[in-house]
Design a protein around this motif. Structure first.
Motif, mmCIF file in Angstrom:
data_model
loop_
_atom_site.group_PDB
_atom_site.id
_atom_site.type_symbol
_atom_site.label_atom_id
_atom_site.label_comp_id
_atom_site.label_asym_id
_atom_site.label_seq_id
_atom_site.Cartn_x
_atom_site.Cartn_y
_atom_site.Cartn_z
ATOM 1 N N PRO A 78 -5.122 11.252 -14.608
ATOM 2 C CA PRO A 78 -5.075 10.578 -15.902
ATOM 3 C C PRO A 78 -3.686 10.064 -16.267
ATOM 4 C CG PRO A 78 -6.457 12.537 -16.035
ATOM 5 C CD PRO A 78 -5.797 12.572 -14.691
ATOM 6 N N ARG A 79 -2.649 10.796 -15.883
ATOM 7 C CA ARG A 79 -1.288 10.327 -16.190
ATOM 8 C C ARG A 79 -0.973 9.040 -15.423
ATOM 9 N NH1 ARG A 79 3.616 11.120 -13.788
ATOM 10 N NH2 ARG A 79 2.825 12.766 -12.420
ATOM 11 N N LEU A 80 -1.318 8.999 -14.139
ATOM 12 C CA LEU A 80 -1.079 7.779 -13.369
ATOM 13 C C LEU A 80 -1.867 6.613 -13.952
ATOM 14 C CD1 LEU A 80 0.229 6.468 -10.846
ATOM 15 C CD2 LEU A 80 -1.876 7.026 -9.620
ATOM 16 N N ASP A 121 1.487 15.533 -4.397
ATOM 17 C CA ASP A 121 1.238 15.414 -2.957
ATOM 18 C C ASP A 121 -0.160 15.865 -2.538
ATOM 19 O OD1 ASP A 121 3.704 14.259 -2.468
ATOM 20 O OD2 ASP A 121 4.685 16.167 -2.051
ATOM 21 N N ALA A 122 -1.080 16.012 -3.482
ATOM 22 C CA ALA A 122 -2.474 16.260 -3.100
ATOM 23 C C ALA A 122 -3.051 15.055 -2.373
ATOM 24 C CB ALA A 122 -3.315 16.585 -4.332
ATOM 25 N N VAL A 123 -2.549 13.864 -2.692
ATOM 26 C CA VAL A 123 -2.916 12.641 -1.980
ATOM 27 C C VAL A 123 -1.758 12.295 -1.047
ATOM 28 C CG1 VAL A 123 -3.597 10.227 -2.183
ATOM 29 C CG2 VAL A 123 -4.306 11.875 -3.925
ATOM 30 N N ASN A 124 -2.058 12.124 0.225
ATOM 31 C CA ASN A 124 -1.040 12.012 1.268
ATOM 32 C C ASN A 124 -1.603 11.085 2.347
ATOM 33 O OD1 ASN A 124 0.320 12.497 3.745
ATOM 34 N ND2 ASN A 124 0.727 14.631 3.262
ATOM 35 N N PRO A 125 -0.907 10.001 2.713
ATOM 36 C CA PRO A 125 -1.467 9.071 3.692
ATOM 37 C C PRO A 125 -1.550 9.627 5.108
ATOM 38 C CG PRO A 125 0.772 8.447 3.139
ATOM 39 C CD PRO A 125 0.388 9.540 2.186
ATOM 40 N N LEU A 126 -1.067 10.837 5.345
ATOM 41 C CA LEU A 126 -1.263 11.483 6.643
ATOM 42 C C LEU A 126 -2.430 12.460 6.620
ATOM 43 C CD1 LEU A 126 2.399 12.101 7.884
ATOM 44 C CD2 LEU A 126 0.875 10.151 8.302
ATOM 45 N N VAL A 127 -3.284 12.368 5.604
ATOM 46 C CA VAL A 127 -4.467 13.228 5.528
ATOM 47 C C VAL A 127 -5.488 12.871 6.601
ATOM 48 C CG1 VAL A 127 -5.880 11.858 3.933
ATOM 49 C CG2 VAL A 127 -5.958 14.373 3.826
ATOM 50 N N GLY A 128 -5.268 11.770 7.302
ATOM 51 C CA GLY A 128 -6.172 11.401 8.379
ATOM 52 C C GLY A 128 -6.334 12.494 9.414
ATOM 53 N N MET A 149 0.819 -1.209 0.000
ATOM 54 C CA MET A 149 0.000 0.000 0.000
ATOM 55 C C MET A 149 0.855 1.262 0.000
ATOM 56 S SD MET A 149 -3.481 -0.743 2.151
ATOM 57 C CE MET A 149 -2.723 -0.887 3.766
ATOM 58 N N LEU A 150 1.904 1.297 0.801
ATOM 59 C CA LEU A 150 2.701 2.522 0.875
ATOM 60 C C LEU A 150 3.552 2.718 -0.373
ATOM 61 C CD1 LEU A 150 3.590 2.397 4.657
ATOM 62 C CD2 LEU A 150 2.000 3.961 3.519
ATOM 63 N N ASP A 151 3.993 1.637 -1.011
ATOM 64 C CA ASP A 151 4.670 1.779 -2.306
ATOM 65 C C ASP A 151 3.719 2.402 -3.330
ATOM 66 O OD1 ASP A 151 6.998 0.678 -1.326
ATOM 67 O OD2 ASP A 151 6.704 -1.289 -2.259
ATOM 68 N N ALA A 152 2.472 1.925 -3.350
ATOM 69 C CA ALA A 152 1.489 2.495 -4.277
ATOM 70 C C ALA A 152 1.181 3.941 -3.902
ATOM 71 C CB ALA A 152 0.209 1.655 -4.263
ATOM 72 N N TYR A 153 1.113 4.231 -2.598
ATOM 73 C CA TYR A 153 0.883 5.604 -2.153
ATOM 74 C C TYR A 153 1.985 6.533 -2.649
ATOM 75 C CZ TYR A 153 -3.065 6.601 0.913
ATOM 76 O OH TYR A 153 -4.307 6.909 1.400
ATOM 77 N N ALA A 154 3.216 6.059 -2.668
ATOM 78 C CA ALA A 154 4.324 6.904 -3.133
ATOM 79 C C ALA A 154 4.113 7.314 -4.589
ATOM 80 C CB ALA A 154 5.641 6.160 -2.961
ATOM 81 N N GLU A 155 3.678 6.378 -5.427
ATOM 82 C CA GLU A 155 3.401 6.712 -6.828
ATOM 83 C C GLU A 155 2.181 7.619 -6.932
ATOM 84 O OE1 GLU A 155 3.942 3.572 -9.881
ATOM 85 O OE2 GLU A 155 4.135 2.219 -8.163
#
Length: 288
Positions: free
Chosen positions: A257-259, A86-93, A73-79
């Motif tokens: 779209p690029r991802l 960085d609009a998507v960030n796993p510390l958005v909690g 999950m965190l590898d995918a989060y990095a991409e």
């Protein structure tokens, strides 16, 4: 959605309704395997449980043996984070909780604030997960998709084909093709189109789900703490539900779209002014 068979198991878990369709009713061992899979995932990653791993890390920081899904999950989060600047960030909690989407569902808005800089705080590898400071991890951008994949794998000894796992609209399936309507984000009685899915996953996200207060919803820009306004709904089709879920989140931002192109993911999205956009080669039947 056309069913794969007469056996349907419905239950509630992780805050949503699950539906598993199979040709034959699942035996008790299969249901127990699914329940263990969901329970283990929830105990590690739920920010709504005081006893979960992520809640403990939010209180203390530090290092801990990583859950089995951390690296994937965190590898995918990095991409995902790189693609969206960085609009998507796993510390958005922390930001979601501040805006009212907290562990007690207070829905009391404490104002916008950017999420912490996750790249300098979150570290994983060699079987360990470390947070350099107390911070609230939220894997919602792709976590439900990951869990759908895990449940599908858990069912393989009993239902390797002709099976659909649907967790509140995020689904993965094997066997017979399924025709699935794309729900209009402003009118649940309507669809904007239909997708036929076979041996793949479909995940969707929309601002009308988990919405509260004055225009607040669960898709926040982690850089600002404000909800996304330009995109209102997304759908993504991928070989795994985790990647479909990640792209469905990314599509709310310019880099989505690029991802999706890099990962080979088919997609559709609707803008706030009602326009519908889709990926090159999309097989969606859109009612335009």
């Amino acid at each position: 959605m056309s069913g794969v068979g007469p056996a349907v198991w419905r239950f509630d878990a992780i805050g949503t309704v699950w539906q598993i369709e199979t040709r034959e009713p699942l035996p008790g061992d299969a249901r127990s395997a699914v329940e263990r899979c969901i329970g283990d995932f929830d105990a590690a990653w739920s920010r709504f449980r005081a006893d979960s791993l992520v809640s403990r890390l939010a209180a203390t920081g530090g290092s801990t043996p990583a859950p089995p899904d951390a690296a994937a999950m965190l590898d995918a989060y990095a991409e995902l984070s790189s693609a969206t600047d960085d609009a998507v960030n796993p510390l958005v909690g922390e930001t979601l909780a501040r805006r009212g989407y907290d562990a007690i569902y207070s829905f009391v808005d404490g104002g916008a604030a950017p999420a912490p800089p996750w790249r300098t705080l979150v570290h994983w590898g060699n079987g360990m997960l470390r947070l350099d400071a107390p911070s609230l991890l939220d894997v919602g951008a792709l976590g439900k998709g990951r869990l759908v994949d895990l449940v599908l794998d858990a069912l393989a000894p009993w239902a390797a084909t002709d099976v659909v796992v649907d967790a509140g609209g995020d689904m993965a399936m094997r066997g017979a093709p399924q025709r699935i309507g794309l729900e209009h984000p402003f009118d649940a009685r309507r669809a904007i189109g239909v997708l036929e899915i076979r041996d793949a996953a479909l995940c969707a996200s929309a601002i009308n789900r988990r919405a509260w207060g004055d225009g607040l919803h669960h898709v926040l820009d982690a850089r600002t703490g404000h909800p996304v306004r330009s995109i209102v709904a997304t759908w993504a089709v991928a070989p795994t539900a985790m990647r479909a879920d990640a792209v469905a989140t990314a599509l709310f931002f310019d880099g989505g779209p690029r991802l999706a192109h890099e990962w080979g993911v088919e997609w559709v999205r609707m803008t706030s002014d009602g326009r519908v956009e889709w990926s090159a080669g999309s097989k969606a039947e859109l009612f335009t």
